[in-house]
Scaffold this active site. Structure first.
Site, PDB file in Angstrom:
ATOM      1  N   THR A 185      30.621 -59.898  34.408  1.00  0.00           N
ATOM      2  CA  THR A 185      31.984 -59.761  33.586  1.00  0.00           C
ATOM      3  C   THR A 185      33.232 -59.582  34.666  1.00  0.00           C
ATOM      4  OG1 THR A 185      30.925 -58.498  31.827  1.00  0.00           O
ATOM      5  CG2 THR A 185      33.186 -58.103  32.190  1.00  0.00           C
ATOM      6  N   CYS A 225      28.920 -50.465  30.524  1.00  0.00           N
ATOM      7  CA  CYS A 225      29.866 -51.487  30.068  1.00  0.00           C
ATOM      8  C   CYS A 225      31.258 -51.260  29.417  1.00  0.00           C
ATOM      9  CB  CYS A 225      29.385 -52.722  29.158  1.00  0.00           C
ATOM     10  SG  CYS A 225      28.214 -53.627  30.030  1.00  0.00           S
ATOM     11  N   LYS A 235      33.545 -49.032  31.848  1.00  0.00           N
ATOM     12  CA  LYS A 235      34.019 -49.909  33.049  1.00  0.00           C
ATOM     13  C   LYS A 235      34.825 -50.979  32.568  1.00  0.00           C
ATOM     14  CE  LYS A 235      30.787 -53.013  34.580  1.00  0.00           C
ATOM     15  NZ  LYS A 235      31.362 -54.359  34.501  1.00  0.00           N
ATOM     16  N   ARG A 283      24.294 -44.013  32.483  1.00  0.00           N
ATOM     17  CA  ARG A 283      25.587 -44.327  33.146  1.00  0.00           C
ATOM     18  C   ARG A 283      26.585 -43.977  31.979  1.00  0.00           C
ATOM     19  NH1 ARG A 283      24.989 -50.000  35.848  1.00  0.00           N
ATOM     20  NH2 ARG A 283      23.130 -50.023  34.223  1.00  0.00           N
ATOM     21  N   THR A 318      29.938 -55.854  38.915  1.00  0.00           N
ATOM     22  CA  THR A 318      31.202 -55.886  39.229  1.00  0.00           C
ATOM     23  C   THR A 318      31.647 -54.535  38.783  1.00  0.00           C
ATOM     24  OG1 THR A 318      31.316 -56.750  36.792  1.00  0.00           O
ATOM     25  CG2 THR A 318      31.618 -58.311  38.823  1.00  0.00           C
ATOM     26  N   PHE A 347      26.754 -61.421  26.259  1.00  0.00           N
ATOM     27  CA  PHE A 347      27.192 -60.146  25.315  1.00  0.00           C
ATOM     28  C   PHE A 347      25.794 -59.311  24.893  1.00  0.00           C
ATOM     29  CE2 PHE A 347      29.940 -63.785  24.710  1.00  0.00           C
ATOM     30  CZ  PHE A 347      31.141 -63.288  25.135  1.00  0.00           C
ATOM     31  N   LEU A 348      24.858 -59.419  25.578  1.00  0.00           N
ATOM     32  CA  LEU A 348      23.424 -58.877  25.328  1.00  0.00           C
ATOM     33  C   LEU A 348      23.876 -57.327  25.601  1.00  0.00           C
ATOM     34  CD1 LEU A 348      22.099 -57.504  28.194  1.00  0.00           C
ATOM     35  CD2 LEU A 348      21.502 -59.777  28.373  1.00  0.00           C
ATOM     36  N   PHE A 378      29.208 -50.935  13.985  1.00  0.00           N
ATOM     37  CA  PHE A 378      29.912 -50.305  14.796  1.00  0.00           C
ATOM     38  C   PHE A 378      30.983 -49.257  14.191  1.00  0.00           C
ATOM     39  CE2 PHE A 378      29.128 -51.380  19.418  1.00  0.00           C
ATOM     40  CZ  PHE A 378      28.037 -52.042  19.115  1.00  0.00           C
TER      41      PHE A 378
HETATM   42  N1  LIG Z   1      23.961 -54.388  31.586  1.00  0.00           N
HETATM   43  C1  LIG Z   1      24.367 -54.914  30.582  1.00  0.00           C
HETATM   44  O1  LIG Z   1      24.223 -54.572  29.309  1.00  0.00           O
HETATM   45  C2  LIG Z   1      25.474 -56.119  30.788  1.00  0.00           C
HETATM   46  C3  LIG Z   1      25.673 -56.842  29.582  1.00  0.00           C
HETATM   47  C4  LIG Z   1      26.655 -58.078  29.817  1.00  0.00           C
HETATM   48  C5  LIG Z   1      27.373 -58.037  30.880  1.00  0.00           C
HETATM   49  N2  LIG Z   1      27.084 -57.477  32.004  1.00  0.00           N
HETATM   50  C6  LIG Z   1      27.551 -57.739  33.273  1.00  0.00           C
HETATM   51  O2  LIG Z   1      26.757 -58.332  34.191  1.00  0.00           O
HETATM   52  C7  LIG Z   1      27.090 -57.955  35.505  1.00  0.00           C
HETATM   53  C8  LIG Z   1      25.442 -57.383  36.070  1.00  0.00           C
HETATM   54  O3  LIG Z   1      25.418 -56.421  35.456  1.00  0.00           O
HETATM   55  P1  LIG Z   1      23.781 -55.666  35.584  1.00  0.00           P
HETATM   56  O4  LIG Z   1      23.989 -54.638  34.455  1.00  0.00           O
HETATM   57  O5  LIG Z   1      22.895 -56.622  35.264  1.00  0.00           O
HETATM   58  O6  LIG Z   1      23.863 -55.072  37.012  1.00  0.00           O
HETATM   59  P2  LIG Z   1      22.469 -54.152  37.635  1.00  0.00           P
HETATM   60  O7  LIG Z   1      23.264 -53.230  38.596  1.00  0.00           O
HETATM   61  O8  LIG Z   1      21.868 -53.845  36.618  1.00  0.00           O
HETATM   62  O9  LIG Z   1      21.826 -55.616  38.488  1.00  0.00           O
HETATM   63  C9  LIG Z   1      22.436 -55.981  39.618  1.00  0.00           C
HETATM   64  C10 LIG Z   1      21.584 -56.553  40.612  1.00  0.00           C
HETATM   65  O10 LIG Z   1      22.042 -57.449  41.752  1.00  0.00           O
HETATM   66  C11 LIG Z   1      21.275 -56.918  42.831  1.00  0.00           C
HETATM   67  N3  LIG Z   1      22.349 -57.533  43.858  1.00  0.00           N
HETATM   68  C12 LIG Z   1      23.199 -56.819  44.400  1.00  0.00           C
HETATM   69  N4  LIG Z   1      23.826 -57.513  45.484  1.00  0.00           N
HETATM   70  C13 LIG Z   1      23.308 -58.688  45.475  1.00  0.00           C
HETATM   71  C14 LIG Z   1      23.558 -59.639  46.638  1.00  0.00           C
HETATM   72  N5  LIG Z   1      24.488 -59.762  47.289  1.00  0.00           N
HETATM   73  N6  LIG Z   1      22.790 -60.682  46.392  1.00  0.00           N
HETATM   74  C15 LIG Z   1      21.807 -60.890  45.279  1.00  0.00           C
HETATM   75  N7  LIG Z   1      21.453 -59.840  44.537  1.00  0.00           N
HETATM   76  C16 LIG Z   1      22.225 -58.635  44.454  1.00  0.00           C
HETATM   77  C17 LIG Z   1      20.840 -55.784  42.801  1.00  0.00           C
HETATM   78  O11 LIG Z   1      19.811 -55.463  43.708  1.00  0.00           O
HETATM   79  C18 LIG Z   1      20.709 -55.571  41.253  1.00  0.00           C
HETATM   80  O12 LIG Z   1      19.215 -55.817  41.027  1.00  0.00           O
HETATM   81  C19 LIG Z   1      28.052 -57.075  35.700  1.00  0.00           C
HETATM   82  O13 LIG Z   1      29.380 -57.874  35.663  1.00  0.00           O
HETATM   83  C20 LIG Z   1      28.221 -56.563  34.019  1.00  0.00           C
HETATM   84  O14 LIG Z   1      29.365 -55.895  33.688  1.00  0.00           O
HETATM   85  C21 LIG Z   1      26.347 -56.309  31.931  1.00  0.00           C
HETATM   86  O1  LIG Z   2      28.854 -47.690  15.682  1.00  0.00           O
HETATM   87  C1  LIG Z   2      28.605 -47.217  16.987  1.00  0.00           C
HETATM   88  C2  LIG Z   2      27.971 -48.198  17.871  1.00  0.00           C
HETATM   89  C3  LIG Z   2      27.799 -47.927  19.214  1.00  0.00           C
HETATM   90  N1  LIG Z   2      28.190 -46.520  19.555  1.00  0.00           N
HETATM   91  C4  LIG Z   2      28.008 -46.072  21.291  1.00  0.00           C
HETATM   92  O2  LIG Z   2      28.543 -47.291  21.771  1.00  0.00           O
HETATM   93  C5  LIG Z   2      27.957 -47.353  23.119  1.00  0.00           C
HETATM   94  C6  LIG Z   2      27.636 -48.794  23.443  1.00  0.00           C
HETATM   95  O3  LIG Z   2      26.437 -49.271  22.487  1.00  0.00           O
HETATM   96  P1  LIG Z   2      26.028 -50.727  22.542  1.00  0.00           P
HETATM   97  O4  LIG Z   2      27.307 -51.626  22.623  1.00  0.00           O
HETATM   98  O5  LIG Z   2      24.917 -50.711  21.534  1.00  0.00           O
HETATM   99  O6  LIG Z   2      25.352 -50.932  24.044  1.00  0.00           O
HETATM  100  P2  LIG Z   2      25.646 -51.653  25.416  1.00  0.00           P
HETATM  101  O7  LIG Z   2      24.516 -51.895  26.058  1.00  0.00           O
HETATM  102  O8  LIG Z   2      26.655 -50.671  26.138  1.00  0.00           O
HETATM  103  O9  LIG Z   2      26.389 -53.121  24.900  1.00  0.00           O
HETATM  104  C7  LIG Z   2      28.022 -53.428  25.032  1.00  0.00           C
HETATM  105  O10 LIG Z   2      28.211 -53.682  26.391  1.00  0.00           O
HETATM  106  C8  LIG Z   2      27.457 -54.764  26.636  1.00  0.00           C
HETATM  107  C9  LIG Z   2      27.904 -54.974  28.360  1.00  0.00           C
HETATM  108  O11 LIG Z   2      29.377 -55.558  28.231  1.00  0.00           O
HETATM  109  C10 LIG Z   2      27.882 -56.104  25.947  1.00  0.00           C
HETATM  110  O12 LIG Z   2      27.315 -57.110  26.463  1.00  0.00           O
HETATM  111  C11 LIG Z   2      27.548 -55.759  24.489  1.00  0.00           C
HETATM  112  O13 LIG Z   2      27.872 -56.769  23.728  1.00  0.00           O
HETATM  113  C12 LIG Z   2      28.179 -54.387  24.100  1.00  0.00           C
HETATM  114  O14 LIG Z   2      27.759 -54.089  22.574  1.00  0.00           O
HETATM  115  C13 LIG Z   2      26.706 -46.314  23.128  1.00  0.00           C
HETATM  116  O15 LIG Z   2      27.152 -45.133  23.782  1.00  0.00           O
HETATM  117  C14 LIG Z   2      26.495 -46.220  21.487  1.00  0.00           C
HETATM  118  O16 LIG Z   2      26.071 -44.750  21.137  1.00  0.00           O
HETATM  119  C15 LIG Z   2      28.769 -45.643  18.803  1.00  0.00           C
HETATM  120  O17 LIG Z   2      29.057 -44.356  19.002  1.00  0.00           O
HETATM  121  N2  LIG Z   2      28.985 -46.022  17.243  1.00  0.00           N
END
Ligand SMILES: NC(=O)c1ccc[n+]([C@@H]2O[C@H](COP(=O)([O-])OP(=O)(O)OC[C@H]3O[C@@H](n4cnc5c(N)ncnc54)[C@H](O)[C@@H]3O)[C@@H](O)[C@H]2O)c1
Ligand SMILES: O=c1ccn([C@@H]2O[C@H](COP(=O)(O)OP(=O)(O)O[C@H]3O[C@H](CO)[C@@H](O)[C@H](O)[C@H]3O)[C@@H](O)[C@H]2O)c(=O)[nH]1
Length: 430
Positions: A122, A268, A271, A334, A84, A156-157, A257
């Site tokens: 999200t 995340c 965005k 990113r 998204t 929330f990972l 944090f």
């Molecule tokens: N990355 C994170 O840590 C994290 C954590 C929590 C929530 N989110 C949310 O989860 C969602 C997914 O994020 P992500 O980081 O896993 O994305 P990503 O870009 O890593 O992966 C998305 C996958 O979807 C596939 N894809 C695209 N269009 C498709 C379609 N039409 N059909 C089937 N597959 C398709 C892509 O090939 C890709 O493998 C977002 O909304 C993001 O905000 C991400």
């Molecule tokens: O005390 C802190 C903690 C983190 N960061 C920075 O914050 C950013 C994000 O860090 P972190 O939250 O550990 O990583 P993400 O994988 O981006 O995870 C966040 O974003 C995800 C996608 O939405 C959510 O699922 C998670 O709960 C949320 O923690 C990074 O640049 C860190 O360096 C700091 O500067 N200070």
């Protein structure tokens, strides 16, 4: 239970592997054939600790991958884990997940089994009801609410600890609009709830969507607030980390944090805070505090450059940038804070040499003209100054490597380097 997971990126691959580990039969669906083939071989396309082990254990058994949406017909529940991304104005672009929802509807059309579609991505409040349910209905040719139902289960990972975060969550949020959907969602999570005993939050779909944004906006704000406090501490010659340790003892604040420095990046926080700001504005509310949270974050890399300029005439100088990923444990760049730092150095005419243990190739695509070193010591050799941008553990043990610098000026944006008498050390907020 038979579960389909659409999208095999950071979230999709992690949850597919973890659901299989919890005993479910899982089908991962992605449009990328290479990702699908690798998953079927038991390999992840992303770097996440513990993921390869889970995939090699379950691929070909409880976990299979395909590009064919029709596999959904054999499943009880489908999770949508599709991107998204942000539009130019910060609002979310829901077109990919809308397309995925339509394809899920098409795959379910004409069937007779009950099916729950769960939005894992999200999405801003209202998206599931106003865009995704109509897309499913459009594909299925029938109304949602009887045989096909829809829920929302935010994730929330964190990257770098995705598997343990998923398997040991503080909370599981189950968003649905009726008892049947809540119960089916709960049975998906039952093995995890029994094992990890997280808090279980039953919510409406809109509440579940909002909980995710509120969670991320709160965490990003917490970091910006400690950064603002840290900037003030620096002016007073006070160590912000000692202040954070003390205030973190207050249960109402909490110790996590509160690491001040060069700010938050990643796929995340930037965005999601932008999407919430845009959605608020569209709804007629000016989110002034969230605007400031972003402004403070944007300022931190410039403050690092200003500290460097206190000690080094940057134009024509050789400056090492240590750390390119947005956080340690990942090759994801990113919105990494290293990007504005490198841009600022290039604008000032510096000769940049960059190093990261795993993210070099990703940054090379963005800055092909920057020099990349194979080790931190190689980057530091002959440098007139260095910016430390990511808290990789190996930067804590650089000691002797600083001796190879032409002038040992170290500006630390993550409080990872050990200060010593042989270097000119400046912490960003201490
Ligand atoms: N990355 C994170 O840590 C994290 C954590 C929590 C929530 N989110 C949310 O989860 C969602 C997914 O994020 P992500 O980081 O896993 O994305 P990503 O870009 O890593 O992966 C998305 C996958 O979807 C596939 N894809 C695209 N269009 C498709 C379609 N039409 N059909 C089937 N597959 C398709 C892509 O090939 C890709 O493998 C977002 O909304 C993001 O905000 C991400
Ligand atoms: O005390 C802190 C903690 C983190 N960061 C920075 O914050 C950013 C994000 O860090 P972190 O939250 O550990 O990583 P993400 O994988 O981006 O995870 C966040 O974003 C995800 C996608 O939405 C959510 O699922 C998670 O709960 C949320 O923690 C990074 O640049 C860190 O360096 C700091 O500067 N200070």
């Amino acid at each position: 239970m038979n579960i389909a997971v659409v999208g095999s990126g950071y979230v999709g691959t992690t949850i597919a592997a973890c659901f299989a580990d919890l005993g479910h039969d899982v089908t991962a669906i992605d449009i990328d054939e290479d990702i699908v083939e690798r998953l079927n071989r038991g390999e992840a396309s992303i770097h996440e600790p513990g993921l390869d082990e889970l995939l090699s254990e379950h691929a070909g058994g409880r976990l299979t991958a395909t590009t064919d949406y029709d596999a959904i017909t054999d499943c009880d529940v489908t999770f949508l884990a599709l991107p998204t991304p942000s539009r130019e104005d910060g609002s979310i672009d829901a077109s990919i997940i809308e397309g995925g929802a339509r394809s899920v509807g098409e795959a379910l059309s004409g069937g007779s089994e009950e099916h729950l579609v769960v939005v894992k991505s999200t999405v801003v409040p209202g998206t599931t009801e106003e865009a995704l349910i109509p897309a499913i209905e459009d594909g299925a040719g029938e109304a949602v609410g009887e045989r096909i139902r829809v829920g929302m289960n935010p994730e929330f990972l964190r990257e770098g600890s995705a598997v343990t975060d998923f398997l040991e969550p503080d909370k599981v949020v189950l968003g649905a609009s009726d008892d049947w959907s809540h119960e089916r969602l709960e049975s998906v999570f039952e093995p995890l709830i029994e094992r990890a005993e997280p808090a279980v939050v039953e919510a409406t779909v809109r509440e579940a969507e909002m909980i995710k944004y509120a969670n991320n906006a709160f965490l990003a704000s917490k970091i910006s607030l400690i950064n603002e406090i840290g900037n003030v501490c620096k002016e007073f010659g006070i160590d912000a980390y000692r202040i954070a340790d003390a205030i973190g003892l207050d249960d109402r604040i909490g110790e996590q944090f509160l690491r001040s420095g060069v700010g938050w990046g990643g796929s995340c926080f930037p965005k999601d805070v932008d999407a919430l700001r845009a959605a608020a504005r569209e709804a007629g509310y000016e989110p002034e505090l969230l605007d400031s949270v972003v402004a403070v974050n944007d300022r931190q890399p410039e403050r690092m450059l200003a500290l460097l300029e206190k000690h080094v005439d940057v134009e024509g100088a050789r400056i090492a940038v240590l750390g390119l990923s947005f956080k340690p444990g990942t090759d994801d760049i990113r919105n990494s804070r290293s990007i504005p730092a490198i841009e600022g150095l290039v604008e000032r005419g510096a000769d940049v040499v960059a190093y990261d243990p795993v993210a070099t190739e990703n940054m090379r695509e963005l800055f092909p003209d920057v020099e990349y070193a194979d080790s931190a010591s190689e980057a530091l050799s002959g440098a007139d100054g260095t910016l430390v941008m990511t808290d990789w553990d190996e930067f804590a043990a650089l000691g002797d490597a600083f001796e190879g610098m032409a002038s040992p000026v170290v500006i630390d944006g993550r409080r990872i380097v050990e200060p010593s008498e042989s270097i000119t050390y400046e912490g960003l907020t201490w």
